[in-house]
Design an enzyme around this catalytic site. Sequence first.
Site, PDB file in Angstrom:
ATOM      1  CB  ILE A  67     -45.084 143.817  50.581  1.00  0.00           C
ATOM      2  CG1 ILE A  67     -45.058 142.891  49.363  1.00  0.00           C
ATOM      3  CG2 ILE A  67     -43.788 144.598  50.675  1.00  0.00           C
ATOM      4  CD1 ILE A  67     -44.824 143.649  48.050  1.00  0.00           C
ATOM      5  CG  ASP A  68     -49.650 144.372  54.234  1.00  0.00           C
ATOM      6  OD1 ASP A  68     -48.994 143.662  55.007  1.00  0.00           O
ATOM      7  OD2 ASP A  68     -50.031 145.522  54.508  1.00  0.00           O
ATOM      8  CE  LYS A  69     -55.512 138.148  48.863  1.00  0.00           C
ATOM      9  NZ  LYS A  69     -56.764 137.536  49.371  1.00  0.00           N
TER      10      LYS A  69
END
Length: 319
Positions: A118-120
């Site tokens: 999942i994105d930062k």
Amino acid sequence: MPEAEALSRTRLARLIAAGAVSRAGRVLDTPKAQVAEGDVIDIALPEAEAYDVRPQQIPLEILYEDADLLVIDKPAGMVVHPAPGSPDGTLVNALLHHFGGDLSGVGGEKRPGIVHRIDKDTSGLLVVAKSDRAHHRLAQQFERHTARRAYLALVHGVPDRGDPRLMGTRGVRAGASGGITITSGLARHKTDRQRQAVFFDGQGRHAITHTRVLERFGTPACLSLVECRLETGRTHQIRVHMAHAGHALVGDQVYGGRRKLPQNALSAAADAQVRGFSRQALHAAELGFAHPVSGEEMRFDAPLPADMAAMLDALRRGA
């Protein structure tokens, strides 16, 4: 190959290139080598090598752990894997410290198996494998779309399938439970390589997002809390699909554009919370899969992080 070894095609190709595969005592040094019925192939599996990433003592919110995997609730702001712009302080650095020597190795290295990312600046649930066997079987579930993932997002507007504009948008159709389904190809943007973009007519990787509205905020309604269920898992999928539908995520600096809130639609406190939200309002809230060894069905839920919870509380109080 014995199923228990769970060696991927990529790993086998690397073993062949390393001279670890032989037939009748002679090394097969190319993946294109011809074999015949009855050939006996020997594969010498080396011990897992040390992984060239530094373990770091970083706190982790671990929801479950056993000999094969663990499930964590990742905070927003943490990168999953080291990269040129984020060489340390990542989830992998933290996991290496947590595991110590308790790793059987993934892909020939003593490292955790990152099954999905999942994105930062997205918070929420991730499952991590501790062995090749667990990694391979979990990855199969994500590839076959049998793993269940649900996200909560705060978006601009209300993605209502009664909206003619929305239902006239290419790739958008009526979905289950009164929601909508967005289907497209996703690939790198043609001019901005840091972004993903929507494509059709067979271009890009197939992507499907199912979305339904949970709550509406504002008078008139200008924001909504939506649930997004992934049928596929592509880079930035929810962010790109919601922006394509005209309902970009609050705080999304990449895909959100310069969306403005209508004047006086929200209370002053709620308006300030929304305008000050500095990341995409996206949280991986639910994760389900079959245990890669026991086959037991597993399901996990993660509460909203403090920043999203505070924003939603302000919106509800200002309704």
